[in-house]
Write an enzyme that holds these catalytic residues in place. Sequence first.
Site, PDB file in Angstrom:
ATOM      1  N   ALA A 258      75.027 -55.285   2.389  1.00  0.00           N
ATOM      2  CA  ALA A 258      76.412 -55.552   1.984  1.00  0.00           C
ATOM      3  C   ALA A 258      77.266 -54.284   2.011  1.00  0.00           C
ATOM      4  CB  ALA A 258      76.426 -56.184   0.602  1.00  0.00           C
ATOM      5  N   HIS A 259      78.538 -54.459   1.693  1.00  0.00           N
ATOM      6  CA  HIS A 259      79.520 -53.384   1.734  1.00  0.00           C
ATOM      7  C   HIS A 259      79.155 -52.249   0.786  1.00  0.00           C
ATOM      8  CE1 HIS A 259      80.790 -56.012  -1.562  1.00  0.00           C
ATOM      9  NE2 HIS A 259      81.349 -54.947  -2.105  1.00  0.00           N
ATOM     10  N   ASN A 260      79.412 -51.038   1.247  1.00  0.00           N
ATOM     11  CA  ASN A 260      79.234 -49.797   0.469  1.00  0.00           C
ATOM     12  C   ASN A 260      77.780 -49.421   0.204  1.00  0.00           C
ATOM     13  OD1 ASN A 260      82.031 -49.860   0.277  1.00  0.00           O
ATOM     14  ND2 ASN A 260      82.043 -50.626  -1.811  1.00  0.00           N
TER      15      ASN A 260
END
Length: 363
Positions: A258-260
Amino acid sequence: MSYTIAEIAASLGAEAFGDTSLRIARLAEPADAGPDDLALATKPAYAEALPQGKARAAMLWDGADWQALGLKAALIAPRPRFAMAGLTAMMDPGEGWGEGVHPSAVVDATAELGDGVTVGPLSVIGARARIGAGTRIGPNVTIGAEAQIGDSGVIREGVKIAARVRIGARVFIQPGAAIGGDGFSFVTPEVSGVEQARASLGDQGEATAQSYVRIHSLGSVRIGDDVEIGANATIDRGTIRDTEVGDRTKIDNLVMVAHNVIVGSDTLLCGQVGIAGSTRIGSNVVLAGQVGVSDNITVGDRVIAGGGTKILSKVPAGRVILGYPAVKMDTHIEMYKHMRRLGRLFQDVAGLKKAVSKTAQTD
């Protein structure tokens, strides 16, 4: 494409025995091997199937008696499975995409292609993208604007690489992977029921139903050198900073990053692993199949998580974990043993209650 036993041994650093001039055209399992195949009988149990085939040569385990197995030649390596890495690389025929840029490919005039780049049919390379020398791009691949891919990579069929993604050298990306999609980032105007439930670990209270508003992903994805990404895996771009995957990390099919998220180097993410946003995964970590990792936590270096583990809180370096929620593996196994004994324990307690009840009635 074929090699002599001597040539294979020299390439792998293995020992060759017998007629080293024999030529090998293919690899095969012992029972299926023909006279021009190299049988992979790397364990005594595998060698039992050699009489079912027609192999004249085989790769064997250290200390094997190749002559007693009726072979004319043999390769012996101290660690046969490691030797198979080099052996399969030698014998890999590739995908047959041909050379150069296919006439049906669309390559923006501002894109930069290094020497020896291959671009397959119906692929699209966006504006100002940069593709390193010797990288092979298969059919139906999309590479977004300003994306960068290093030298000697292999990008297989149907891969989608979004704008501004940066990928290192010698990567191998399997069919259907999607790198650089927006993160799953949404917010409500007021505190949501999910936020309240997470804070209280109980009921969500009087929260009202609300609609979700998108948080745009302004970051991108950075992937190191010698990384492999499996079929239909997805790596989302970061919200503000980039999502990162370190050098030599291997990502299996259907993995979700997922993001980050930051993933270290030399880490293995096995099939159907899911890592939620803003989590940090260390180096030399192994997450087995279907491991789930909560958001905003840290998993330390050298952690090993067994299949199906659900990681909900920080894991210190070097720990081996299992279960839902994750605990030390030996603790989980002990808990499971106790759980299996619960039926017998209930029976014992029921028997004791009956005995006590009878004693009381007698008194």
